[in-house]
Design an enzyme around this catalytic site. Sequence first.
Site, PDB file in Angstrom:
ATOM      1  N   MET A 101     -13.266  46.668 -34.409  1.00  0.00           N
ATOM      2  CA  MET A 101     -13.078  48.018 -33.883  1.00  0.00           C
ATOM      3  C   MET A 101     -13.216  48.105 -32.373  1.00  0.00           C
ATOM      4  O   MET A 101     -13.587  49.147 -31.846  1.00  0.00           O
ATOM      5  CB  MET A 101     -14.036  48.997 -34.587  1.00  0.00           C
ATOM      6  CG  MET A 101     -13.869  49.024 -36.099  1.00  0.00           C
ATOM      7  SD  MET A 101     -12.154  49.245 -36.674  1.00  0.00           S
ATOM      8  CE  MET A 101     -12.065  51.021 -36.704  1.00  0.00           C
ATOM      9  N   LEU A 104      -8.743  44.954 -27.742  1.00  0.00           N
ATOM     10  CA  LEU A 104      -8.750  43.696 -26.997  1.00  0.00           C
ATOM     11  C   LEU A 104      -8.133  43.907 -25.618  1.00  0.00           C
ATOM     12  O   LEU A 104      -7.160  44.638 -25.463  1.00  0.00           O
ATOM     13  CB  LEU A 104      -7.963  42.635 -27.759  1.00  0.00           C
ATOM     14  CG  LEU A 104      -8.556  42.196 -29.097  1.00  0.00           C
ATOM     15  CD1 LEU A 104      -7.626  41.201 -29.774  1.00  0.00           C
ATOM     16  CD2 LEU A 104      -9.946  41.604 -28.923  1.00  0.00           C
ATOM     17  N   HIS A 120      -3.923  47.611 -40.001  1.00  0.00           N
ATOM     18  CA  HIS A 120      -4.239  48.991 -39.647  1.00  0.00           C
ATOM     19  C   HIS A 120      -3.911  49.885 -40.850  1.00  0.00           C
ATOM     20  O   HIS A 120      -2.865  49.723 -41.472  1.00  0.00           O
ATOM     21  CB  HIS A 120      -3.414  49.420 -38.427  1.00  0.00           C
ATOM     22  CG  HIS A 120      -3.737  50.799 -37.969  1.00  0.00           C
ATOM     23  ND1 HIS A 120      -4.896  51.088 -37.263  1.00  0.00           N
ATOM     24  CD2 HIS A 120      -3.088  51.980 -38.150  1.00  0.00           C
ATOM     25  CE1 HIS A 120      -4.932  52.392 -37.024  1.00  0.00           C
ATOM     26  NE2 HIS A 120      -3.851  52.955 -37.544  1.00  0.00           N
ATOM     27  N   ASP A 152      -0.451  43.129 -29.348  1.00  0.00           N
ATOM     28  CA  ASP A 152      -0.124  42.993 -27.927  1.00  0.00           C
ATOM     29  C   ASP A 152      -0.989  43.974 -27.134  1.00  0.00           C
ATOM     30  O   ASP A 152      -1.980  44.493 -27.662  1.00  0.00           O
ATOM     31  CB  ASP A 152       1.385  43.178 -27.681  1.00  0.00           C
ATOM     32  CG  ASP A 152       1.865  44.571 -28.047  1.00  0.00           C
ATOM     33  OD1 ASP A 152       1.018  45.465 -28.264  1.00  0.00           O
ATOM     34  OD2 ASP A 152       3.093  44.776 -28.102  1.00  0.00           O
ATOM     35  N   GLU A 185      -4.106  46.973 -48.588  1.00  0.00           N
ATOM     36  CA  GLU A 185      -4.450  46.105 -47.457  1.00  0.00           C
ATOM     37  C   GLU A 185      -4.803  44.700 -47.945  1.00  0.00           C
ATOM     38  O   GLU A 185      -4.401  43.698 -47.350  1.00  0.00           O
ATOM     39  CB  GLU A 185      -5.640  46.677 -46.679  1.00  0.00           C
ATOM     40  CG  GLU A 185      -5.347  47.973 -45.947  1.00  0.00           C
ATOM     41  CD  GLU A 185      -6.538  48.422 -45.096  1.00  0.00           C
ATOM     42  OE1 GLU A 185      -7.176  47.581 -44.449  1.00  0.00           O
ATOM     43  OE2 GLU A 185      -6.819  49.637 -45.083  1.00  0.00           O
TER      44      GLU A 185
HETATM   45  C1  GAR Z   1      -9.727  48.664 -42.857  1.00  0.00           C
HETATM   46  O1  GAR Z   1      -9.273  49.817 -43.503  1.00  0.00           O
HETATM   47  C2  GAR Z   1      -8.830  48.328 -41.685  1.00  0.00           C
HETATM   48  O2  GAR Z   1      -7.470  48.590 -41.931  1.00  0.00           O
HETATM   49  C3  GAR Z   1      -9.372  49.265 -40.634  1.00  0.00           C
HETATM   50  O3  GAR Z   1     -10.764  49.210 -40.793  1.00  0.00           O
HETATM   51  C4  GAR Z   1     -11.061  48.931 -42.159  1.00  0.00           C
HETATM   52  C5  GAR Z   1     -11.951  47.725 -42.201  1.00  0.00           C
HETATM   53  O4  GAR Z   1     -12.401  47.501 -43.497  1.00  0.00           O
HETATM   54  N1  GAR Z   1      -8.980  48.861 -39.335  1.00  0.00           N
HETATM   55  C6  GAR Z   1      -8.668  49.740 -38.357  1.00  0.00           C
HETATM   56  O5  GAR Z   1      -8.729  50.938 -38.499  1.00  0.00           O
HETATM   57  C7  GAR Z   1      -8.217  49.093 -37.060  1.00  0.00           C
HETATM   58  N2  GAR Z   1      -7.632  50.039 -36.222  1.00  0.00           N
HETATM   59  P1  GAR Z   1     -12.999  46.082 -43.895  1.00  0.00           P
HETATM   60  O6  GAR Z   1     -14.117  45.799 -42.871  1.00  0.00           O
HETATM   61  O7  GAR Z   1     -13.546  46.274 -45.261  1.00  0.00           O
HETATM   62  O8  GAR Z   1     -11.908  45.073 -43.831  1.00  0.00           O
END
Ligand code: GAR
Length: 214
Positions: A101, A104, A120, A152, A185
């Site tokens: 989070m 970069l 995402h 990127d 995901e």
């Molecule tokens: C996931 O939903 C991922 O897509 C999101 O954080 C969560 C992490 O869950 N990422 C973002 O929002 C990045 N912008 P996890 O730690 O259980 O993989």
Amino acid sequence: MDVTSSETRHQLCRIGVLISGRGSNMLALADAVRDGRILKAEIAIVISDQSGAAGLHHAAERGLETLAIERRQRAREEHEREIIAALGARGVDLVCLAGYMRLLSPLFIEAYRGRVLNIHPSLLPAFPGLDAQQQALHYGAKVSGCTVHFVDEMLDGGPVITQRVVPVHDDDTEETLSARILIEEHQAYPEAVERVVRGDYKIFGRRVIYLYER
Ligand code: GAR
């Protein structure tokens, strides 16, 4: 684009996973490597910018090497230099952001240009940034989903590798929608990583074109 260096081309692609929290996508990748759904790859290290991240504990339970590199009160580039050094010391070829989070900096992007992936929880370019599922609900979107993309300099902006659509139900809350997206995901990320590791794609402009359809 080839994510392996010439020395490692005939060996395993070494994946470094960056997390900040629960780490369920990191575990989905680790499971896929273990089960042979991502061939010729190994998880070289799991790094978190939060020492209390539950995902670090889960990774260690799987026997994966873990490292906390705390971001707190540190300038982004100084923090990233330490991460880049840790990845480099382990010969990491491909970096997978899995709920990492912190944006970069160009320093990191340049060090691993074309070799950083992110997942995402929306159909980009809709709803980039934080709280993507809540954004979809507020907007009144009827579908949302998830996107795996190259990283990127733009926030959630690199070429899209794969996307999965999830319907938004009338009675959805942020929690129920997030849970339904998360299931997708966990399928999408390993599939995308497998394709990138195999290298059977080319990038034209923003378009990631697969050379062999499945
Ligand atoms: C996931 O939903 C991922 O897509 C999101 O954080 C969560 C992490 O869950 N990422 C973002 O929002 C990045 N912008 P996890 O730690 O259980 O993989």
